[in-house]
Enzyme design. Structure first.
Site, PDB file in Angstrom:
ATOM      1  N   GLU A  88       0.834  -1.194   0.000  1.00 20.62           N
ATOM      2  CA  GLU A  88       0.000   0.000   0.000  1.00 20.62           C
ATOM      3  C   GLU A  88       0.868   1.243   0.000  1.00 20.62           C
ATOM      4  O   GLU A  88       1.547   1.546   0.989  1.00 20.62           O
ATOM      5  CB  GLU A  88      -0.929   0.008   1.228  1.00 20.62           C
ATOM      6  N   LYS A 218      -8.660 -16.659  15.617  1.00 21.01           N
ATOM      7  CA  LYS A 218      -8.696 -16.155  14.253  1.00 21.01           C
ATOM      8  C   LYS A 218      -9.963 -15.358  13.945  1.00 21.01           C
ATOM      9  O   LYS A 218     -10.488 -15.402  12.833  1.00 21.01           O
ATOM     10  CB  LYS A 218      -8.559 -17.326  13.242  1.00 21.01           C
ATOM     11  N   ASP A 292       1.963 -15.142  12.288  1.00 18.86           N
ATOM     12  CA  ASP A 292       0.782 -15.739  11.663  1.00 18.86           C
ATOM     13  C   ASP A 292      -0.158 -14.577  11.320  1.00 18.86           C
ATOM     14  O   ASP A 292      -0.865 -14.062  12.184  1.00 18.86           O
ATOM     15  CB  ASP A 292       0.127 -16.707  12.653  1.00 18.86           C
ATOM     16  N   HIS A 383      -1.901  10.458  -0.925  1.00 21.29           N
ATOM     17  CA  HIS A 383      -2.166   9.209  -1.633  1.00 21.29           C
ATOM     18  C   HIS A 383      -2.046   9.404  -3.137  1.00 21.29           C
ATOM     19  O   HIS A 383      -1.605   8.521  -3.846  1.00 21.29           O
ATOM     20  CB  HIS A 383      -3.558   8.665  -1.281  1.00 21.29           C
TER      21      HIS A 383
END
Lengths: 391, 391, 391, 391
Positions: A88, A218, A292, A383
């Site tokens: 990004e 999760k 993870d 941006h």
């Protein structure tokens, strides 16, 4: 495909360059995709054993460096250069800007204030009374259950078992200390052993599921925010108003006004955190350092708390309530991942709290930067300048 | 460090191998970390322009292949080999097993049922009446606001503006179609233009923040689950009970019993989804294919709904309510990422719904596999065999 | 009104018929409202002392009787006639119908499975480390803190202190047993004493608020659902399918199908419970029996869990996670309220768990009735027949 | 009881004094409870027809008067004396104190900013695609569906249908304007008619439930807070710091500091509102004025937003997002209830928004009072003095 297509595997040793190449040919043949770049790597396929099956190549995720960031934590101390793996645009520049703001304001204080990893089996009893009585029995036999659980691990320690009942179901949420590992597997194994012990010793027949979704693994959850999953870690700083004006073009009282608006939006929306973009920096560190990454779902939860000081300076804190990180085990030992942990002095045993502090301090840096940019009105223009705006 | 340390940058052209190498030397010098593997890559640093600043190397994240997975969707049709970038052992094997179950049961139906990307500025008015009246004015001038917003983009279309008031604050949640891009930047730019138009044309003075945290960007939220952020996509399948027994060792009625337990745990815990591990497969696809991985925070939200059929077969659906994906722009054009999208036939324009369907079908596969394993009791043992259990 | 209007009060004794009448005249004079019915009551104004200020009359809320309801609980045992004070047509008939269903199916099992009342002061420390260390000190001095808290009450017992940290704030959630009182005031007073003790004995200066809104008093919350506020009470029953068919015209498998739909709607909506209308019956009992009716906000939270049995019968449970009730103190001793508690054999000390069981059983009855009516399609028609439909 | 006990009922006319007395004798006979006070009332049992079945008496709930409260709203204007029916000691005194603070600060501004009542049937289709296509058909046939819905009511108007899909289920949330009635029954009836029309006209076979728990009736929910249920009404005031100091002994900056703590506690706890005790005042007005008190479950949801002004004054707003009230129909026409509405000038048609404003202003008064008391430290002592502390 009329016949079942089978991915090539070598049952004797599947973690070889030959097998990786065979799978690339297989995939390319079936899909038409060239896998030239995927096949370009420096890691030895043998290393991937334990970190993934059917290995055929790597994702090359660009890493930039942000910083330096001054941290004055309990474990992390000094100036840090933080590796951020992301695609990004503007993100690294933005975090770097926030790091400068914090560093020039004197740095970030950090602390891990709670630390647990969970597995939560659900026991289904005959009725509500039986479930409640079962719960009491568990309390009374905690020492033996703890012993059974801990027999499976050198590191893990069972701290306490939370109990939550609905109808005839008793959810037992086992809370462990897991050292430098994130500990999801360790706690799964330990809890299975504990459940086996319970099953054998409880005078009545029991039915249970190893997870009843009250862990919650999760996935973000309210229970995680309240009761901590992984590390509960705070990063806090007093930002000097003149530094803020010079670097960001905004003032503390403006940020504090905006905070009130943002708190309301977050409360109304049922947000997992009331900050700007905790997930961005966290994800970038996670990818770089072999965490993870799916744990971002839980790890991005948290609370921003701030106060405007009488002298115009701005106290800003970020509390990550469910930061799941490791400096040992999992993907942390893979080559690029290990190098990035080493950049931070966070590789291996005894480093996980230091690493958690770096993560939280990085999040705080990103919050100061984006919030200021949104307020100052240059968020979109930066941006446009630095990002790959697709339309 | 007494003097401010500065990361090497070349203001004329920072995306070169020279600068990447200079930064590696700088980082290595300051931190003592070797960056040999990080410096090993096949991508041209020039490509990273727009995807990250201060580039100095790559994370090599292992990718394995799972599948084949038969999908019978509106856009995705056929058998797919799915690239999963992860460092969590057993994950790929588990997803692959689920894919086999689904494929042998006849495959997965998929559909995108809603599609919006948001930016939500907050307008602070003089009082509640003024805020409500402002909201009405916005409704009345929707066409002009839409025109102003869309003047900034070839692709983006403003569909509607949701309005949510608290006190004197009116949160306007702009909902866009964004084509094959995820669209966070596109919608930011368009909404800024819209806000500028509003500011110029509204008869009274207005104060606003470009985001008041009701969007909600880079964080899970209730509003996202209800009103969709990105794609709302469903994957559903009828799993044959005999296939389930053969492959997984469990039966439909057992899974359905477990589902009731899991629904309760999820409701009680305030979970972002009531499934097993949506985030695992999603994250692995996201990393492989160049998605903005921080969006896992929102994308892992969803709802599992299932029914036990009279013949013992098991209907299972997964609805991802906030799946944020792209097949164009962002990191999708980077070399390894593009190759992985090409494996799925999902690279470039016109492919985003197909890709969303593949994501959802993959999630469903992982749900069937892990839920069965937990139920059958082999979840821990397979992690012992295939995973790198750190303690 | 140019001059400040003052409600008549007699500082020496305000709880007299004279003062009540004076206030009725005052109100009538200022507003034009006749207060004839409000002024018609059998209670002695002196009794209202401690239950409300500026007394001037009563609301006459109609009470109907529902039942009999067979309960086979730990404390409630036998058939009960339940007083329901409500103005919503059809409600009493509907609950009565559900009570018949449950009674003819063999009755309801009930049990209180957890029991705590809270007050949660927030301590603001110098920084996060100080807050964490303060929390440890609190753990180490639990016995002394408990002693200080309990010095203020004959009944209340401090069970444990939950701790939740954000930034430099340490929320201490004091959990008490409160006997037959709801206990909000008792715990407020005890916690104030505890905080005073802490302030005097902690080596560093502390700042605190007696409530930091993590209690959470008089509002629904996730923390209440998880950790119980008041009584956590379960009502459960196996409903015979033939009775269900005869009385309700629906079958167990249809209700179970509908349950899946309802679970999804509740999860998606972020509902405080996944049932049909817990609040209706609860509110009606609360008004009749002198409970603090504002506690409906917390008390209506809960979880419905059910299973379809192999023989077609239907297991149905309701768990109220935060039922706040009393049989002693507050409004329970007022004349009509006491009479209604006596109808249930629940007036006075030693009765609160029995009463909690009756409440939960009543809720379950209402769930069975409304859910069946919605499913059978006669919900609207019965409201037309029995309810006052205003348009 | 071996034989089924039957509550006395007269099928020809059950709403008579004879039948009420017969039921009192029956209840007294079966339970031993005297029902003398319950049997003392001035209302004609015939009036209760439509408001409750099996009538046998009344709850006499004490009412006190609070105020005067100056309101400067869109509908409510002037000084109000507010009837509060409660048994919680100190509550009326506390609200009255807050009303004085607000009145002396210049009064409360109020406004209803949104207004909808819902019923949300769930349509279960063959699969996700079918459900999505069904949703589109509904959009295309909105005018006809609206006509069918509105054919059942003189007052109700269908404003829009929100759609929320999970798997093959399409939840349609019908949003109505309901005039001066709360409208739950009206919207139920109208939505049933709409569903019948849909069923007859949709080309494929449909299955639906009249409510799928996404309405959400009689329970707090996130969807209600976001999308409004009943009235979304704001009360706001600027409280003068000197008045605050004189009356409450606290200052604006102290309240604002406490607000930050309270916001965090509320966010962390998952609270239905971030205020102090919205439910207290609301419940007391609801009981006094014949509202459906079970709606407290939804009505107590809301958001407090405040700002400290530069001159030290304190801007305080309360937004009730789901206030469900009526001034016509339901229990509003019963004798004491009507008198209390008349005290406020809020009885009958055309008054519901005025009444909603009074409710919100009263809530704001209670917030200022309790928050100040907690801060000033006299909250516990005033309960000791005025409340019936049971232990």
């Amino acid at each position: 495909m009329t016949e079942r297509v089978r991915i090539p595997r070598d049952l004797s040793n599947d973690y070889t360059e030959e097998m990786a190449a065979a799978r690339r040919r297989f995939v390319a043949g079936h899909t038409g995709a060239a896998l030239d770049h995927v096949g370009h790597y420096s890691i030895d396929p043998a290393l991937v054993s334990g970190n993934g099956e059917n290995f055929f190549g790597v994702a090359q995720v660009p890493i930039g460096v942000a910083g330096p960031l001054r941290i004055d934590g309990e474990y992390a101390s000094g100036e840090f250069l933080v590796p951020l793996a992301t695609t990004e645009g503007t993100l690294i520049a933005s975090y770097s800007r926030g790091m400068r703001l914090l560093t020039e304001s004197g740095g970030v204080r950090t602390a891990v204030v709670e630390d647990y990893m969970q597995r939560a089996p659900a026991f289904v009893c005959g009725d509500a009374v039986a479930a409640r009585n079962f719960g009491r029995w568990v309390d009374e036999h905690f020492d033996q259950i703890k012993k059974a659980a801990e027999s499976t691990t050198r590191v893990g320690q069972l701290a306490y078992i939370g109990q939550y009942q609905v109808g005839p179901i008793r959810y037992l949420r086992f809370n462990y200390r897991t050292g430098d590992a994130a500990g999801q597997n360790m706690t799964g194994k330990a809890t299975l052993a504990a459940c086996n012990w319970i099953e054998e010793n409880y005078p009545e027949r029991l039915e249970y599921l190893l997870s009843g979704n009250a862990d919650t693994d999760k996935k973000h959850s309210g229970i995680n925010m309240l009761l901590t999953r992984g590390k509960r870690v705070v990063a806090e700083a007093v930002i000097k108003n003149d530094v803020l004006k010079n670097l960001m073009g905004v003032e503390g009282h403006e940020l504090f006004f905006a905070r009130q608006i943002s708190n309301v939006g977050s409360f109304l929306g049922g947000n997992a955190n009331n900050g700007a973009h905790y997930a961005n920096g966290l994800t970038a560190i996670f990818i770089a350092t072999g965490q993870d990454v799916a744990n971002i779902s839980e790890s991005h939860a948290g609370v921003t708390y701030s106060q405007l000081l009488d002298n115009g300076d701005y106290y800003w804190s970020v509390t990550l309530t469910s930061l799941i990180v490791a400096t040992h085990g999992g993907g942390t030992g893979l080559p690029t991942q290990r190098e990035c942990l080493e950049m931070l002095g966070c590789y291996g045993t005894g480093k996980v709290r230091k690493f958690a502090e770096v993560c939280a301090a990085t999040v705080l840096a990103g919050e100061t930067s984006l919030s200021s940019a949104v307020l100052h009105g240059d968020w979109v223009s930066s941006h446009d300048r630095l990002g790959r705006n697709p339309a």
